[in-house]
Each structure stands twice: as C-alpha cells, then as structure tokens.
Design a protein around this motif. Structure first.
Motif: not given
Length: 463
Positions: A89-93, A105-114, A176-179, A313-320
C-alpha cells in the motif's frame, strides 16, 4: 587577559565518535528509526509483562497449549492480510500522490484499499470458521477430541483479533506514510496494557478464555484508536467512494499484494521445515532450537521492524522523486551503516552467548549439557543478524521499485536452499547446522537483493 580554552568539538577518538553520531542522528531517517526502535522496544517490554502474567496464572499446561494452537492461524492470517497488504500500500500511495491532484488521489486509493482489505479479511474469517475440527489435527496430532473441540472454540472466538490486527497493520502504515512514526507503536503499547488488565480481571471467572477476551479487547482498542487517528490525518477516505471503482482502481494493488502475500507465506514455512528436521536429530533438539532462537529473534525482530517501518516510505519517496538516480549510492551507504550497526551486536551476542544462556535458562532440569548445546546454536543465530537486517532493507528497496515478482521467486528459491542446507548441515553439525543454514539463507537473500537494486538503479540513472 589570557584567552579561554577553545570552543568546539572535543579532540581525539571520543570527539570523532561524537561527531559521527551527531551526523548520523541529524538525518530525518535516523531520527525516525530511533523513534520507532525506542517505542517498539518499550512495547515489546510491555508485551513481555503479559507473558510474565500468563506464566504466573496458567504456567505450562494443556489449556495454555490449546490457546497457543488456537492463536496460530488467526495470527498467520493477520500477518498475511495486514502486514503484506500494508507493504504494497505504501508504494502505491506514493505513486498515486506523485501525479496531479496527488493528495486527493492518494486519499481515494486508501479508501479503496481499506474496502478491499475488509472484504479480504471477511472472506478469510469465513474460511477459517468453516475449517472442520478434523483439519486441526495437523496442528495438534496427539490431541484428544475434547482438546480439539476446545481449540476450535477458542479459534472461533479469536476471529475478531484476526480482523482488528489485520486492519491495524494497514492503518498504521497509512500513518507512517504521513510521517507519523510515534502513534502506531504507542497505541500498540496501549493495546498490550489493555490486554494485561483484561486478563488480570477476567482470569477467575473465565479461566483460559480470559486470554481470548484480553487479546480481542487489546487489538480492538488499538484498531479503533488507529482508525480515529487515520481519519484525522487523511480525512474521510470513504467520501465519494463507489463500489464499481474497486474494479477500475485497485487490481494492480491486489495483484501486488497477492504476490507479496505468497512470498510471505513461503518464508513462513521455513520454521516448520527447520523444526521437522530437528525432530530427526533426537529428543531435545526442537526445544534447544526454540530456546536458542528467543534472544536473537527478539533483537532481530526489533531492529527489523524499525527498518521495515521507516525505510519503505523513505525508499518510496526516493524512487518516485527527483533523486531516483541516487539509489545506487544510497544503497551503498545503507549497507555500510547497517554493517557498522549490526556487526558489533552480532559479535557481542556470539561472545556472550554462554553467559546469556546460563543466566536465563540454566536452572532446574536445564542442566549444563543443555546450556552448552543451546549456547552454540544461539551463537550461530546471532551470526545471521547483519545479513537479516540487510535482507530486510533490500526487500523494502525492491518493494519500492515494484520488483515484487522477483522477490517472490527469490523467496521460493531461498526456501528450497534453506531446506536442503538445513538437512545437509544438521547431519554434520547437529541442531547448530540448522541455525547455520538460516545464516546462509539470509546472506544469499541480502546479496542477491542488493545486486538487483544496484543493477536497476544503474539502469535508471543518467546515461
């Protein structure tokens, strides 16, 4: 008037160490890691207090055995449905937030994921509820029909724990994704305290069923508070959500989760294989492995959870982000720092292994011969610490890079390697050979994963 002593960092070795520590702890990643490590360590201490209470109330008994066996499948499902789902989920967000209208978009994705998470968990709970009592003989081959019925009854009663724990994984990952790295471990600690209080209050009227009630109460409280914090942080994630959007927006997320869950399930078979091989080495081999694994697994689990929580979350931010070409250099720095952190711990654990075993276990029927055997196995387990942590960090890099299929095939191959090396080395080294096999498995996992990360990082870099 003479000048005073110069103001600045102290000279010599201590000054260099202090300067190095200030540099390391000056980064946000290090501070978050220290926060997670400290709070999670406190949570583990509280959880150990629960085990002390359970031991005082129930000792070593058949009823407690039934509870432990009943807890196996709900805990396994919670880890597969929650831990694996939150890892994808974290990389998808991060990917969703990188586009236009990223936050929405991230908020909507979290709703669908939940929503998908609730449906998957519900289906798994129904399947577990429908599991016949006769199937539980695989968990307890020597149990009487009455004991199997008790295991099934408690297993059904623990279904809420499966749901609460699974959702808590995902809600904690969203924070965690939100820090926010403080709230999830603090709430886990609060849930453990609620469990202890419930067991203390209910053990007289309920007996062993107080363990079931306490586990459900603690997990339910933690999940409810995480949901409240997630709503404050993310807003109403279900607002504007349509059921039809599940088919359009989440198939990639579910496919990635299925791949990661399958890999986690494969690695979950490794302890079963090790214990099955240990049963062929004579009486006491299985219990010797269990004693020897407690301290190394506690330290490795604490450090590994810290890395897993902070690095994804850290690596996700680096990759994207704009610094994706820096991934190879980041990988090398990470290897160096993890080696500097974990190698001294591993050496200290190996050197102190005989003293630790004597202090913790050598009393009563646990004689000097058993202590010598366990200390050797424990030293072999301590040796795997650096490779285990490197494997965890490299796996998070691969997840951030969406290399989930590669990770799955790697885990399947390593499971086979572990089985073969455990069988071969156990014939030469006894139970210690099984621990050496685990070290070899994690060393191969770290080496192959880091090579894959470096290769993809170089391919993505500037020409």
């Amino acid at each position: 008037m003479s000048a005073g002593p110069p103001v600045g960092p102290p000279a010599g070795l201590l000054g260099k160490i202090a300067a190095t520590l200030r540099g390391i702890l000056g980064s946000r990643l290090a501070r978050n890691s220290l926060t997670v490590f400290t709070l999670t360590g406190l949570g583990r201490a509280v959880a150990l207090g629960k085990e002390v209470l359970v031991a005082a109330l129930f000792g070593v008994s058949g009823l407690l055995d039934a509870y432990v066996l009943a807890l196996l499948l709900p805990s396994f499902l919670a880890n597969i449905l929650g831990g694996s789902f939150s890892a994808v989920l974290v990389p998808a967000l991060g990917k969703a937030a990188a586009g236009t209208q990223g936050a929405e978009r991230a908020r909507q994705l979290l709703g669908r994921a939940l929503t998908a998470q609730v449906l998957l968990t519900g289906a798994a709970m129904l399947a577990l509820a429908a599991l016949p009592i006769t199937a539980l003989q695989a968990l307890a081959p020597g149990a009487t029909p009455e004991r199997l019925a008790l295991i099934k009854t408690m297993q059904l009663a623990l279904l809420p724990l499966c749901a609460f724990s699974s959702l808590a994984h995902v809600l904690g990952a969203s924070l965690n994704y939100q820090g926010d790295f403080k709230s999830p471990p603090l709430l886990a600690m609060l849930g453990a305290l609620a469990t202890i209080l419930a067991i203390a209050l209910l053990h007289l009227p309920l007996g062993v069923q107080a363990l079931v009630a306490g586990a459900n109460i603690g997990a339910g409280l933690e999940c409810a508070l995480l949901a409240w914090l997630a709503r404050r942080s993310w807003g109403p994630v279900f607002r504007g959500l349509r059921w039809g959007s599940l088919r359009a927006e989440t198939p990639a997320l579910l496919r990635n989760w299925a791949v990661l869950a399958l890999g986690a399930s494969l690695l979950g078979l490794s302890p079963f294989i090790d214990n099955a091989i240990a049963t062929t080495l004579g009486e006491g081999s299985v219990s010797a492995l269990s004693y020897a694994w407690k301290l190394p697994s506690g330290l490795a689990g604490l450090l590994g959870l810290t890395l897993s929580t902070v690095l994804l979350p850290y690596f996700t931010g680096i990759v994207h982000g704009a610094d994706a070409q820096e991934l190879p250099a980041l990988c090398r720095r990470m290897v160096k720092r993890l080696a500097l952190l974990s190698a001294p711990l591993a050496v200290a654990g190996i050197a102190a292994s005989p003293y630790l075993v004597s202090l913790l276990f050598q009393r009563g029927r646990f004689d000097a011969q058993a202590a010598e055997l366990v200390s050797v196995i424990q030293a072999c387990y301590f040796a795997q610490l650096p490779f285990y942590l490197l494997a965890i960090a490299a796996a998070r890099m691969l997840q951030a890079l969406s290399r989930l299929r590669f990770l799955l095939f790697l885990q399947a191959g390593l499971l086979a390697v572990n089985a073969l090396t455990s069988l071969a080395l156990s014939r030469v080294l006894g139970p210690a050979g099984i621990a050496v096999s685990s070290t070899i498995m994690y060393a191969l996992c770290a080496a192959i994963s880091l090579y894959a990360v470096l290769r993809q990082g170089r391919a993505a870099g500037p020409a």
